[in-house]
Design an enzyme around this catalytic site. Structure first.
Site, PDB file in Angstrom:
ATOM      1  N   HIS A  17      45.938  41.626  25.733  1.00 14.22           N
ATOM      2  CA  HIS A  17      46.557  41.291  24.437  1.00 14.22           C
ATOM      3  C   HIS A  17      45.898  42.093  23.314  1.00 14.22           C
ATOM      4  CE1 HIS A  17      47.244  37.161  26.441  1.00 14.22           C
ATOM      5  NE2 HIS A  17      48.435  37.677  26.282  1.00 14.22           N
ATOM      6  N   LYS A  41      55.181  23.285  27.507  1.00  8.01           N
ATOM      7  CA  LYS A  41      54.441  24.268  28.308  1.00  8.01           C
ATOM      8  C   LYS A  41      52.951  24.034  28.073  1.00  8.01           C
ATOM      9  CE  LYS A  41      54.890  29.262  29.043  1.00  8.01           C
ATOM     10  NZ  LYS A  41      55.342  30.500  28.415  1.00  8.01           N
ATOM     11  N   ARG A  91      53.272  45.530  31.065  1.00  7.65           N
ATOM     12  CA  ARG A  91      52.245  45.838  32.050  1.00  7.65           C
ATOM     13  C   ARG A  91      52.839  46.681  33.158  1.00  7.65           C
ATOM     14  NH1 ARG A  91      50.528  39.708  31.693  1.00  7.65           N
ATOM     15  NH2 ARG A  91      52.679  39.751  31.032  1.00  7.65           N
ATOM     16  N   SER A 129      46.876  36.059  31.372  1.00  5.90           N
ATOM     17  CA  SER A 129      46.086  34.849  31.108  1.00  5.90           C
ATOM     18  C   SER A 129      46.049  33.968  32.356  1.00  5.90           C
ATOM     19  CB  SER A 129      46.697  34.065  29.944  1.00  5.90           C
ATOM     20  OG  SER A 129      46.737  34.860  28.793  1.00  5.90           O
TER      21      SER A 129
HETATM   22  P1  ADP Z   1      54.250  35.018  27.261  1.00  2.00           P
HETATM   23  O1  ADP Z   1      53.862  33.675  27.801  1.00  2.00           O
HETATM   24  O2  ADP Z   1      55.300  35.025  26.221  1.00  2.00           O
HETATM   25  O3  ADP Z   1      54.458  36.077  28.338  1.00  2.00           O
HETATM   26  P2  ADP Z   1      51.628  36.041  26.789  1.00  2.00           P
HETATM   27  O4  ADP Z   1      50.659  35.459  25.854  1.00  2.00           O
HETATM   28  O5  ADP Z   1      51.280  35.989  28.237  1.00  2.00           O
HETATM   29  O6  ADP Z   1      53.015  35.446  26.427  1.00  2.00           O
HETATM   30  O7  ADP Z   1      51.841  37.546  26.392  1.00  2.00           O
HETATM   31  C1  ADP Z   1      52.328  37.922  25.142  1.00  2.00           C
HETATM   32  C2  ADP Z   1      52.756  39.371  25.229  1.00  2.00           C
HETATM   33  O8  ADP Z   1      51.625  40.165  25.593  1.00  2.00           O
HETATM   34  C3  ADP Z   1      53.828  39.666  26.271  1.00  2.00           C
HETATM   35  O9  ADP Z   1      54.658  40.689  25.773  1.00  2.00           O
HETATM   36  C4  ADP Z   1      53.053  40.161  27.446  1.00  2.00           C
HETATM   37  O10 ADP Z   1      53.826  41.065  28.236  1.00  2.00           O
HETATM   38  C5  ADP Z   1      51.927  40.900  26.738  1.00  2.00           C
HETATM   39  N1  ADP Z   1      50.745  40.999  27.570  1.00  2.00           N
HETATM   40  C6  ADP Z   1      49.994  40.018  28.115  1.00  2.00           C
HETATM   41  N2  ADP Z   1      48.974  40.520  28.844  1.00  2.00           N
HETATM   42  C7  ADP Z   1      49.108  41.870  28.784  1.00  2.00           C
HETATM   43  C8  ADP Z   1      48.397  42.966  29.355  1.00  2.00           C
HETATM   44  N3  ADP Z   1      47.371  42.798  30.156  1.00  2.00           N
HETATM   45  N4  ADP Z   1      48.846  44.190  29.049  1.00  2.00           N
HETATM   46  C9  ADP Z   1      49.924  44.357  28.255  1.00  2.00           C
HETATM   47  N5  ADP Z   1      50.641  43.394  27.701  1.00  2.00           N
HETATM   48  C10 ADP Z   1      50.240  42.157  27.964  1.00  2.00           C
END
Ligand code: ADP
Length: 162
Positions: A17, A41, A91, A129
């Site tokens: 992130h 959630k 990703r 996460s």
């Molecule tokens: P969601 O639950 O909406 O997927 P996240 O908090 O997991 O939300 O992620 C928010 C954004 O950050 C999403 O666009 C996700 O693809 C991106 N993201 C999360 N982890 C990574 C990572 N390791 N590399 C690139 N983008 C990421």
């Protein structure tokens, strides 16, 4: 001034992130990180805790990054904040399908708001996460994935939940 929002669950914030947020700041002057507060959630951290962790790990960017808890649709928040774009991270190909649906749904809701995608550094391309929480459950080393203070917060939280 170009302003974007970066919405997500951030449960908790990872190096992935942070990498996306820093890349977005090369294109946008201001980035508002929208921490979703979705009662359906249940996550490991509360929205307030997630916000607090993001603010701490991105403290050096506090002039250009603001973190807020969101209770509304992303497009509504984007408009309300006077932002023009939604930032998301990619990703792998597997992210594409979901992001494709989300982008088009958002466009139906508000055609003036566009989404932009940044690809993370290769070393974070497998990182989520969920993975971090799974590794933490089995007491694996978290330093590769999250900053020290996030690591400490995860360990503390998991102890409290036992
Ligand atoms: P969601 O639950 O909406 O997927 P996240 O908090 O997991 O939300 O992620 C928010 C954004 O950050 C999403 O666009 C996700 O693809 C991106 N993201 C999360 N982890 C990574 C990572 N390791 N590399 C690139 N983008 C990421």
């Amino acid at each position: 001034m170009k302003k974007a929002v970066y919405p997500g669950s951030f449960d908790p914030v990872t190096y992935g992130h942070m990498d996306i947020a820093k890349r977005a700041l090369k294109v946008f002057d201001k980035l508002v990180i929208l921490v979703s507060d979705n009662p359906n959630k249940a996550g490991l951290f509360t929205a307030i805790e997630k916000k607090d962790l993001i603010e701490k790990v991105l403290d050096e960017y506090s002039d250009s990054i603001e973190v807020i808890i969101s209770h509304d649709l992303t497009v509504n928040e984007t408009k309300r904040l006077g932002a023009t774009h939604i930032v998301r991270g990619l990703r792998a190909v597997t992210d594409f399908e979901y992001e494709f649906q989300l982008t088009h749904a958002n466009r139906v809701l508000d055609k003036t708001i566009d989404s932009v995608f940044f690809m993370t550094a290769h070393k974070y391309s497998y990182l989520s996460s969920t993975t971090v929480k799974e590794i933490a459950q089995f007491k694996g080393e978290l330093s590769h994935f999250v900053p020290e203070l996030v690591k400490d917060a995860i360990i503390k939280k998991m102890k409290e939940n036992q």
